[in-house]
Scaffold this active site. Sequence first.
Site, short mmCIF file in Angstrom:
data_model
loop_
_atom_site.label_atom_id
_atom_site.label_comp_id
_atom_site.label_asym_id
_atom_site.label_seq_id
_atom_site.Cartn_x
_atom_site.Cartn_y
_atom_site.Cartn_z
CG ASP A 24 72.59 -24.13 20.26
OD1 ASP A 24 72.91 -24.60 19.16
OD2 ASP A 24 71.66 -24.57 20.95
CE LYS A 40 70.46 -7.99 24.47
NZ LYS A 40 70.44 -7.18 23.24
#
Length: 361
Positions: free
Chosen positions: A248, A192
């Site tokens: 995850d 990000k």
Amino acid sequence: MSKKILILPGDGIGPEIVTEALKVLEVLRRDHGLAVEMEQGLIGGAAYEAAGKPLPDETLALARAADAVLLGAVGGPQWDRIEWSLRPERGLLGIRGELGLFANLRPAILYPQLAAASSLRAELVAGLDIMIVRELTGDVYFGQPRGIRTLESGEREGFNTMVYRETEIERIVRVAFTIAGRRRRQVCSVDKANVLEVSQLWREVAERVSKEYPAVELSHLYVDNAAMQLVRAPKQFDVVVTGNLFGDILSDCAAMLTGSIGMLPSASLDAAGKGLYEPIHGSAPDIAGKGVANPLATILSVAMLLRHTLAQVELADRIEQAVGAVLNKGLRTGDIMAEGMQRVGTQAMGDAVVAALRQQA
Ligand code: NAD
């Protein structure tokens, strides 16, 4: 020299599915000269019942001495109310942490025979083969400081720290490049970096490491776009490497593209290639003891163990081909059952894989 594998069946369907995986290892030992020794240990609820804690010292010592660990699953409703530190799941987190297993390999493979099981259209996912490489011991899950504090106004605020050191990024990115070199030679690094400094460093390090692997192509995606691409056109990906939190979420999303939780193996590796191998599913208490669980994720975990820790690539291929042959014959456990197929139980599925292995030239 013979290698040591520690077998940890665990709870629920764990012992049933591990029994079938052991049959496969036994065939490879007998018919293909695989030099392995196997020992069994206790983990999870089974260890709590026998030894008072989910990761007994003896199990940890056996795991440290082994070259690889094969685990079934842990957990069950009978242990949901015991103290947090004694819960079965703590045994699994404990062994991952104690062994320094920082690289989580989560393949999302959809056998063409099972394309109808996906929530996406069959043509988007048939033959899907993505490897998600998730960093497992850093990021916001472990970063300090963390906590919940009360501000002067009396309002509470929760906080965590997203942090990665260069060395942590380097080692996980290297794992991804090495794996991609044995596959379709593409690594997509997910971050990000448009918002987070930790991601800017991640991207810079990924670029630097990529110079050591000129045969592998590196691309970058922001995590929001990566999530979108995974459900839009998942077959564009070969190896995806990312941090703990993003990994995850993305690895579960990728796994579910295949629609068959009973089919997916995983590996967690340390810096030397030692690994813990396990199916991605849990202990499935709802079907435990009924003989209907799908053992294929655990059998495919054995294939990963052979490929990534024992460097027995040919034997790993054999297992994967045997699983393909069994699916071609139309054999299905309940979780992957479809019209016109033959429903079989755990043991019959394991026996069919063993038979298919024996029939190989
Ligand atoms: P689960 O993965 O155990 O089960 C989810 C659903 O998938 C259930 O309906 C189950 O019957 C089915 N399923 C799972 N594996 C299957 C297989 N091999 N064949 C056929 N069907 C299968 O997840 P859950 O129900 O959320 O959790 C049950 C327990 O497992 C909990 O105690 C949880 O903490 C634990 N858990 C352990 C692990 C692990 O050991 N790595 C992972 C996830 C959950």
